[in-house]
Design a protein around this motif. Structure first.
Motif, PDB file in Angstrom:
ATOM      1  N   SER A   3       0.842  -1.190   0.000  1.00 37.49           N
ATOM      2  CA  SER A   3       0.000   0.000   0.000  1.00 37.49           C
ATOM      3  C   SER A   3       0.876   1.238   0.000  1.00 37.49           C
ATOM      4  O   SER A   3       1.925   1.253   0.632  1.00 37.49           O
ATOM      5  CB  SER A   3      -0.901   0.033   1.241  1.00 37.49           C
ATOM      6  OG  SER A   3      -1.854  -0.981   1.176  1.00 37.49           O
ATOM      7  N   GLU A  10      -5.062  11.414   2.014  1.00 38.11           N
ATOM      8  CA  GLU A  10      -6.428  11.016   2.315  1.00 38.11           C
ATOM      9  C   GLU A  10      -6.836   9.755   1.579  1.00 38.11           C
ATOM     10  O   GLU A  10      -8.004   9.535   1.291  1.00 38.11           O
ATOM     11  CB  GLU A  10      -7.384  12.156   1.995  1.00 38.11           C
ATOM     12  CG  GLU A  10      -7.126  13.362   2.875  1.00 38.11           C
ATOM     13  CD  GLU A  10      -8.041  14.513   2.587  1.00 38.11           C
ATOM     14  OE1 GLU A  10      -8.869  14.417   1.662  1.00 38.11           O
ATOM     15  OE2 GLU A  10      -7.934  15.513   3.293  1.00 38.11           O
ATOM     16  N   ILE A  31      -9.304   6.885   2.904  1.00 41.62           N
ATOM     17  CA  ILE A  31      -9.246   7.078   4.351  1.00 41.62           C
ATOM     18  C   ILE A  31      -9.513   8.551   4.621  1.00 41.62           C
ATOM     19  O   ILE A  31      -9.429   9.382   3.722  1.00 41.62           O
ATOM     20  CB  ILE A  31      -7.906   6.598   4.959  1.00 41.62           C
ATOM     21  CG1 ILE A  31      -6.712   7.324   4.345  1.00 41.62           C
ATOM     22  CG2 ILE A  31      -7.752   5.094   4.801  1.00 41.62           C
ATOM     23  CD1 ILE A  31      -5.394   6.976   5.003  1.00 41.62           C
ATOM     24  N   ARG A  32      -9.858   8.889   5.863  1.00 39.30           N
ATOM     25  CA  ARG A  32     -10.315  10.243   6.178  1.00 39.30           C
ATOM     26  C   ARG A  32      -9.203  11.248   6.419  1.00 39.30           C
ATOM     27  O   ARG A  32      -9.450  12.438   6.523  1.00 39.30           O
ATOM     28  CB  ARG A  32     -11.221  10.187   7.400  1.00 39.30           C
ATOM     29  CG  ARG A  32     -12.467   9.389   7.163  1.00 39.30           C
ATOM     30  CD  ARG A  32     -13.339   9.364   8.395  1.00 39.30           C
ATOM     31  NE  ARG A  32     -12.601   8.879   9.543  1.00 39.30           N
ATOM     32  CZ  ARG A  32     -12.756   7.688  10.093  1.00 39.30           C
ATOM     33  NH1 ARG A  32     -13.623   6.859   9.587  1.00 39.30           N
ATOM     34  NH2 ARG A  32     -12.069   7.317  11.141  1.00 39.30           N
ATOM     35  N   ALA A  35      -3.730   9.042   8.327  1.00 40.25           N
ATOM     36  CA  ALA A  35      -3.554   7.959   9.298  1.00 40.25           C
ATOM     37  C   ALA A  35      -2.434   7.028   8.863  1.00 40.25           C
ATOM     38  O   ALA A  35      -2.141   6.890   7.675  1.00 40.25           O
ATOM     39  CB  ALA A  35      -4.848   7.167   9.448  1.00 40.25           C
ATOM     40  N   VAL A  37      -1.730   3.642   8.194  1.00 42.75           N
ATOM     41  CA  VAL A  37      -2.299   2.317   7.939  1.00 42.75           C
ATOM     42  C   VAL A  37      -1.108   1.385   7.754  1.00 42.75           C
ATOM     43  O   VAL A  37      -0.526   1.291   6.683  1.00 42.75           O
ATOM     44  CB  VAL A  37      -3.229   2.333   6.710  1.00 42.75           C
ATOM     45  CG1 VAL A  37      -3.819   0.959   6.474  1.00 42.75           C
ATOM     46  CG2 VAL A  37      -4.326   3.374   6.901  1.00 42.75           C
ATOM     47  N   PHE A  49      -8.101  -4.450   6.481  1.00 43.38           N
ATOM     48  CA  PHE A  49      -7.308  -3.253   6.763  1.00 43.38           C
ATOM     49  C   PHE A  49      -7.780  -2.605   8.055  1.00 43.38           C
ATOM     50  O   PHE A  49      -8.976  -2.578   8.340  1.00 43.38           O
ATOM     51  CB  PHE A  49      -7.455  -2.221   5.635  1.00 43.38           C
ATOM     52  CG  PHE A  49      -6.915  -2.685   4.321  1.00 43.38           C
ATOM     53  CD1 PHE A  49      -5.574  -2.523   4.025  1.00 43.38           C
ATOM     54  CD2 PHE A  49      -7.740  -3.279   3.393  1.00 43.38           C
ATOM     55  CE1 PHE A  49      -5.069  -2.944   2.813  1.00 43.38           C
ATOM     56  CE2 PHE A  49      -7.248  -3.699   2.170  1.00 43.38           C
ATOM     57  CZ  PHE A  49      -5.902  -3.534   1.886  1.00 43.38           C
ATOM     58  N   ASP A  51      -7.900   0.950   9.896  1.00 42.05           N
ATOM     59  CA  ASP A  51      -7.757   2.410   9.788  1.00 42.05           C
ATOM     60  C   ASP A  51      -7.953   2.955  11.195  1.00 42.05           C
ATOM     61  O   ASP A  51      -9.062   3.271  11.613  1.00 42.05           O
ATOM     62  CB  ASP A  51      -8.807   2.958   8.814  1.00 42.05           C
ATOM     63  CG  ASP A  51      -8.714   4.459   8.614  1.00 42.05           C
ATOM     64  OD1 ASP A  51      -7.696   5.065   9.014  1.00 42.05           O
ATOM     65  OD2 ASP A  51      -9.670   5.028   8.058  1.00 42.05           O
ATOM     66  N   TYR A  74     -10.366  10.895  15.556  1.00 43.18           N
ATOM     67  CA  TYR A  74     -10.294  10.337  14.198  1.00 43.18           C
ATOM     68  C   TYR A  74     -11.204   9.120  14.065  1.00 43.18           C
ATOM     69  O   TYR A  74     -11.766   8.864  13.015  1.00 43.18           O
ATOM     70  CB  TYR A  74      -8.841   9.982  13.869  1.00 43.18           C
ATOM     71  CG  TYR A  74      -8.644   9.413  12.482  1.00 43.18           C
ATOM     72  CD1 TYR A  74      -8.518  10.259  11.388  1.00 43.18           C
ATOM     73  CD2 TYR A  74      -8.577   8.047  12.269  1.00 43.18           C
ATOM     74  CE1 TYR A  74      -8.332   9.751  10.113  1.00 43.18           C
ATOM     75  CE2 TYR A  74      -8.391   7.528  10.996  1.00 43.18           C
ATOM     76  CZ  TYR A  74      -8.274   8.384   9.924  1.00 43.18           C
ATOM     77  OH  TYR A  74      -8.096   7.878   8.665  1.00 43.18           O
ATOM     78  N   ARG A  77     -11.800   2.361  11.938  1.00 45.69           N
ATOM     79  CA  ARG A  77     -12.587   1.591  10.971  1.00 45.69           C
ATOM     80  C   ARG A  77     -11.829   0.322  10.633  1.00 45.69           C
ATOM     81  O   ARG A  77     -10.606   0.269  10.702  1.00 45.69           O
ATOM     82  CB  ARG A  77     -12.798   2.365   9.673  1.00 45.69           C
ATOM     83  CG  ARG A  77     -13.557   3.637   9.824  1.00 45.69           C
ATOM     84  CD  ARG A  77     -13.840   4.333   8.509  1.00 45.69           C
ATOM     85  NE  ARG A  77     -12.646   4.452   7.672  1.00 45.69           N
ATOM     86  CZ  ARG A  77     -12.669   4.725   6.378  1.00 45.69           C
ATOM     87  NH1 ARG A  77     -13.810   4.907   5.762  1.00 45.69           N
ATOM     88  NH2 ARG A  77     -11.566   4.827   5.682  1.00 45.69           N
TER      89      ARG A  77
END
Length: 84
Positions: A3, A10, A31-32, A35, A37, A49, A51, A74, A77
């Motif tokens: 990844s 984002e 993703i928001r 972060a 990951v 995954f 998050d 945050y 997820r």
């Protein structure tokens, strides 16, 4: 599987390779925010995954060894994507 983050921080792209090392497919993951990951799990049929709220904070560069911090606002997820 690998990844990489997008330039905006984002999202990211995940690349899946086959047994010979050839690219099998690539998927974008939204993703928001920035972060980290870092970990994922692979099952027989899926990739999972995490998050989690470990978020890069570039204001921390030079102030602590790693420029990321836990940010409970945050949220967290879990994403599940088919492996094949």
């Amino acid at each position: 599987m690998a990844s990489t983050p997008t330039e905006s921080g984002e999202g990211g792209a995940s690349a899946f390779v086959d047994a010979s090392g050839a690219l099998a497919r690539s998927e974008d993951i939204t993703i928001r925010g920035p972060a980290m990951v870092h970990d994922f799990a692979i099952t027989e049929h899926n990739v999972v995954f995490l998050d989690l709220p470990v978020v890069y904070d570039f204001g921390l560069v030079g102030k602590q060894p790693f420029p990321a911090a836990w940010n409970p606002d945050y949220g967290a997820r879990v994403g599940v994507m088919p492996r094949h």
